[in-house]
Structure formats: structure tokens, C-alpha cells
Write a protein that holds these residues in place. Structure first.
Motif, PDB file in Angstrom:
ATOM      1  N   ASP A   1     179.522  81.360  65.261  1.00 33.15           N
ATOM      2  CA  ASP A   1     178.246  80.704  65.002  1.00 33.15           C
ATOM      3  C   ASP A   1     177.062  81.580  65.379  1.00 33.15           C
ATOM      4  O   ASP A   1     175.938  81.319  64.944  1.00 33.15           O
ATOM      5  N   LEU A   2     177.311  82.620  66.169  1.00 36.37           N
ATOM      6  CA  LEU A   2     176.266  83.582  66.501  1.00 36.37           C
ATOM      7  C   LEU A   2     176.295  84.788  65.564  1.00 36.37           C
ATOM      8  O   LEU A   2     175.614  85.778  65.798  1.00 36.37           O
TER       9      LEU A   2
ATOM     10  N   ILE B   1     183.174  89.323  61.232  1.00 38.24           N
ATOM     11  CA  ILE B   1     184.115  90.302  60.684  1.00 38.24           C
ATOM     12  C   ILE B   1     184.784  91.038  61.838  1.00 38.24           C
ATOM     13  O   ILE B   1     184.109  91.561  62.732  1.00 38.24           O
ATOM     14  N   LEU B   2     186.119  91.086  61.812  1.00 40.02           N
ATOM     15  CA  LEU B   2     186.895  91.774  62.837  1.00 40.02           C
ATOM     16  C   LEU B   2     187.639  92.940  62.207  1.00 40.02           C
ATOM     17  O   LEU B   2     188.459  92.751  61.304  1.00 40.02           O
ATOM     18  N   PHE B   3     187.363  94.150  62.689  1.00 39.06           N
ATOM     19  CA  PHE B   3     188.132  95.330  62.303  1.00 39.06           C
ATOM     20  C   PHE B   3     189.254  95.471  63.333  1.00 39.06           C
ATOM     21  O   PHE B   3     189.017  95.848  64.482  1.00 39.06           O
TER      22      PHE B   3
ATOM     23  N   LEU C   1     189.397  83.518  68.586  1.00 42.84           N
ATOM     24  CA  LEU C   1     188.196  83.596  67.763  1.00 42.84           C
ATOM     25  C   LEU C   1     188.207  82.482  66.718  1.00 42.84           C
ATOM     26  O   LEU C   1     189.252  81.911  66.399  1.00 42.84           O
ATOM     27  N   ASP C   2     187.048  82.199  66.164  1.00 41.75           N
ATOM     28  CA  ASP C   2     186.954  81.181  65.119  1.00 41.75           C
ATOM     29  C   ASP C   2     187.877  81.530  63.954  1.00 41.75           C
ATOM     30  O   ASP C   2     187.964  82.692  63.537  1.00 41.75           O
ATOM     31  N   GLY C   3     188.573  80.531  63.431  1.00 37.32           N
ATOM     32  CA  GLY C   3     189.533  80.762  62.352  1.00 37.32           C
ATOM     33  C   GLY C   3     188.932  81.342  61.095  1.00 37.32           C
ATOM     34  O   GLY C   3     189.637  81.953  60.288  1.00 37.32           O
ATOM     35  N   ARG C   4     187.634  81.173  60.913  1.00 32.29           N
ATOM     36  CA  ARG C   4     186.983  81.701  59.709  1.00 32.29           C
ATOM     37  C   ARG C   4     186.696  83.197  59.796  1.00 32.29           C
ATOM     38  O   ARG C   4     186.280  83.803  58.794  1.00 32.29           O
ATOM     39  N   THR C   5     186.923  83.797  60.940  1.00 32.86           N
ATOM     40  CA  THR C   5     186.646  85.220  61.107  1.00 32.86           C
ATOM     41  C   THR C   5     187.518  86.057  60.176  1.00 32.86           C
ATOM     42  O   THR C   5     188.735  85.913  60.143  1.00 32.86           O
ATOM     43  N   ASP C   6     186.885  86.925  59.399  1.00 33.66           N
ATOM     44  CA  ASP C   6     187.626  87.824  58.516  1.00 33.66           C
ATOM     45  C   ASP C   6     188.293  88.928  59.322  1.00 33.66           C
ATOM     46  O   ASP C   6     187.684  89.508  60.229  1.00 33.66           O
ATOM     47  N   VAL C   7     189.538  89.221  58.989  1.00 30.69           N
ATOM     48  CA  VAL C   7     190.297  90.276  59.650  1.00 30.69           C
ATOM     49  C   VAL C   7     190.497  91.425  58.670  1.00 30.69           C
ATOM     50  O   VAL C   7     191.121  91.253  57.618  1.00 30.69           O
ATOM     51  N   LEU C   8     189.966  92.595  59.005  1.00 30.02           N
ATOM     52  CA  LEU C   8     190.124  93.791  58.186  1.00 30.02           C
ATOM     53  C   LEU C   8     190.974  94.782  58.980  1.00 30.02           C
ATOM     54  O   LEU C   8     190.486  95.439  59.900  1.00 30.02           O
ATOM     55  N   PRO C   9     192.257  94.888  58.640  1.00 33.24           N
ATOM     56  CA  PRO C   9     193.198  95.676  59.449  1.00 33.24           C
ATOM     57  C   PRO C   9     193.263  97.145  59.045  1.00 33.24           C
ATOM     58  O   PRO C   9     192.698  97.566  58.023  1.00 33.24           O
TER      59      PRO C   9
ATOM     60  N   SER D   1     192.731  89.468  55.902  1.00 34.82           N
ATOM     61  CA  SER D   1     193.181  88.120  56.201  1.00 34.82           C
ATOM     62  C   SER D   1     192.072  87.395  56.947  1.00 34.82           C
ATOM     63  O   SER D   1     190.924  87.832  56.960  1.00 34.82           O
ATOM     64  N   THR D   2     192.419  86.289  57.583  1.00 33.38           N
ATOM     65  CA  THR D   2     191.512  85.579  58.482  1.00 33.38           C
ATOM     66  C   THR D   2     192.276  85.229  59.754  1.00 33.38           C
ATOM     67  O   THR D   2     193.512  85.209  59.766  1.00 33.38           O
ATOM     68  N   ILE D   3     191.534  84.931  60.796  1.00 40.04           N
ATOM     69  CA  ILE D   3     192.174  84.526  62.045  1.00 40.04           C
ATOM     70  C   ILE D   3     192.994  83.256  61.840  1.00 40.04           C
ATOM     71  O   ILE D   3     194.116  83.123  62.348  1.00 40.04           O
ATOM     72  N   ALA D   4     192.477  82.307  61.065  1.00 41.78           N
ATOM     73  CA  ALA D   4     193.206  81.057  60.831  1.00 41.78           C
ATOM     74  C   ALA D   4     194.526  81.310  60.129  1.00 41.78           C
ATOM     75  O   ALA D   4     195.569  80.757  60.512  1.00 41.78           O
TER      76      ALA D   4
END
Length: 244
Positions: A166-167, A171-173, A207-215, A221-224
Motif C-alpha cells: 500500500d506504500l 515489484i520484487l526482483f 509480503l502482500d500477495g499482489r506483489t509481482d515477483v520477477l525472478p 509470478s506473484t507472491i500469492a
């Protein structure tokens, strides 16, 4: 708006990410530049030029060879700072031996450009902020980088990590810590399976499930999705969680 271009470099099909802010000042960062050939390097340079960007920094999730092949060359040409965790000194120490074992050329040195970052440290470049999240396990000093557009506050909120979304931290690398449907290996120097699982369960899946995961390899993917569907993260795989 956060803009990301993904490149697939070297024989390991490693994902490198060029990241910048649309509407920012044109400064960009490159995450895990694995370009090990002239063609790959020129592809990266041409993309930077065509988009009118100026490289500001290299961010490393870890220092395995497939993630750092292009770092030395970028540092020589652009004079870039390189940000990594102090634990990756072990990966650099055994780099030559590892490359010989897999039959690859040792990447050029970039030691003079290294800047050490700590867990939860926030770096700012060109309208974007990157938070370093310590996730040891694949390597001793593995990091994931959480990204958002710059705002007035750079304070890391206490309590529920899900508040980060929410802040603006969306995006998570994830490097080689977490993949779509898989997790990183832990059998190389500095690797530790229990530590890896603890990192994923306590630092990423919170982390919030909506966070995008870029591996670092494969599709995003997403955390969810990883929390619900990743077969390596089901309850029977969890180690006894201990505090770091």
C-alpha cells in the motif's frame, strides 16, 4: 510508472532487468547483468540508448557467475557503483573455482566498484527506490530487491510487511531465491536449505500477495501464486523456523 525490460542472457538463460521510472530523469539501474557475449552486451546498450536512459547503478541479488558476467564491462564503460550484500564475498572468493568446474570463463573483476548494503536499506535512483531484503540460503549474502516509485517518505513501516504494498512497494526482483513454481538450489558454497526456506517463508511470503515477483530465471509470478501453488513451499517442506 515503473518500467522494466527483461533480458535473457548467457547459456543459463539468466534474467537481467533494466528498470527505470517513466516520467523520471532517465536514470536506470540494471539488476544482475548476465551478458557474457558481445551480442548480449550490445543488445543491452542499444536498449539503453533507444530509450534515452542513463545507467546509474548495478544491483546484485547475488554473485553467481551467470548473474555477474557483464558487471565488470559495465563498470569500465559507465563507471557504475555495484550494490550487494557483504555475505557475497564468499561467492566472489570461490568464483574462479566454480567457473572452472562448470567450464565457463571467470567474469571480470568489479571489486573497486562494490558498495555494501544492509538488510532493509533503501537506495534511490531516478525516481525509483529499491529496498534490499536479505534472503540468504541460495547464497550466504542473497538479496531480493523490492521496488517502488519515489515518495516523500522512505521510512520502512514496522509490523505487517504486507503494508509495504500500500506504500507502493509492488515489484520484487527475487534473484535465485524464489522462482515461479520453484526455489533456488542450496548445494553450492554458502547455500543452506533451511536458511533458504526461512528466508522465503518469513521475508517474502509475508509480503502482500499482489506483489509481482520477477525472478532470476524463468517467467514471472506473484507472491500469492507462489504461496498457494509452489510445490516447494507446501507445509511439509517447511523447516523449523528460527529467528535470524
Amino acid at each position: 510508472m515503473i518500467a522494466v525490460t527483461k533480458f535473457k542472457f548467457n547459456s543459463f538463460e539468466e534474467n537481467s532487468y533494466l528498470c527505470w521510472s517513466d516520467g523520471g530523469d532517465g536514470k536506470a539501474v540494471i539488476i544482475d547483468p548476465g551478458c557474457d557475449s558481445d551480442r548480449d552486451y550490445e543488445t543491452l546498450k542499444n536498449t539503453i540508448g533507444s530509450k534515452g536512459l542513463k545507467l546509474a547503478a548495478v544491483l546484485l541479488t547475488h554473485a553467481h557467475p551467470d548473474h555477474i558476467y557483464g558487471v565488470g564491462r559495465l563498470c569500465r564503460e559507465y563507471g557504475l557503483p555495484v550494490y550487494m550484500h557483504s555475505g557475497e564475498e564468499l561467492s566472489l572468493k570461490v568464483l574462479g573455482e566454480l567457473c572452472r568446474e562448470i567450464g565457463h570463463v571467470v567474469p571480470d573483476s568489479f571489486r573497486d566498484h562494490i558498495n555494501i548494503v544492509e538488510d532493509n536499506e533503501i537506495l534511490s535512483f531516478g525516481g525509483l527506490e529499491f529496498m534490499a531484503i536479505a534472503t540468504p540460503g541460495h547464497t550466504a549474502g542473497g538479496l531480493c530487491w523490492l521496488c517502488r516509485e519515489s515518495s516523500q517518505t522512505v521510512t520502512v513501516p514496522k509490523g505487517d510487511p504486507a503494508q509495504l504494498f500500500d506504500l507502493g512497494w509492488k515489484i520484487l526482483f527475487s534473484g535465485d531465491t524464489l522462482f515461479a513454481g520453484c526455489i533456488g538450489r542450496s548445494d553450492l558454497p554458502g547455500g543452506d536449505y533451511n536458511c533458504l526456506m526461512q528466508s522465503i517463508m518469513t521475508r517474502l511470503l509475508t509480503l502482500d500477495g499482489r506483489t509481482d515477483v520477477l525472478p532470476g530465471h524463468g517467467k514471472g509470478s506473484t507472491i500469492a501464486d507462489e504461496g498457494m501453488k509452489n510445490p516447494f513451499l507446501q507445509p511439509f517442506n517447511e523447516p523449523e523456523l528460527e529467528s535470524f
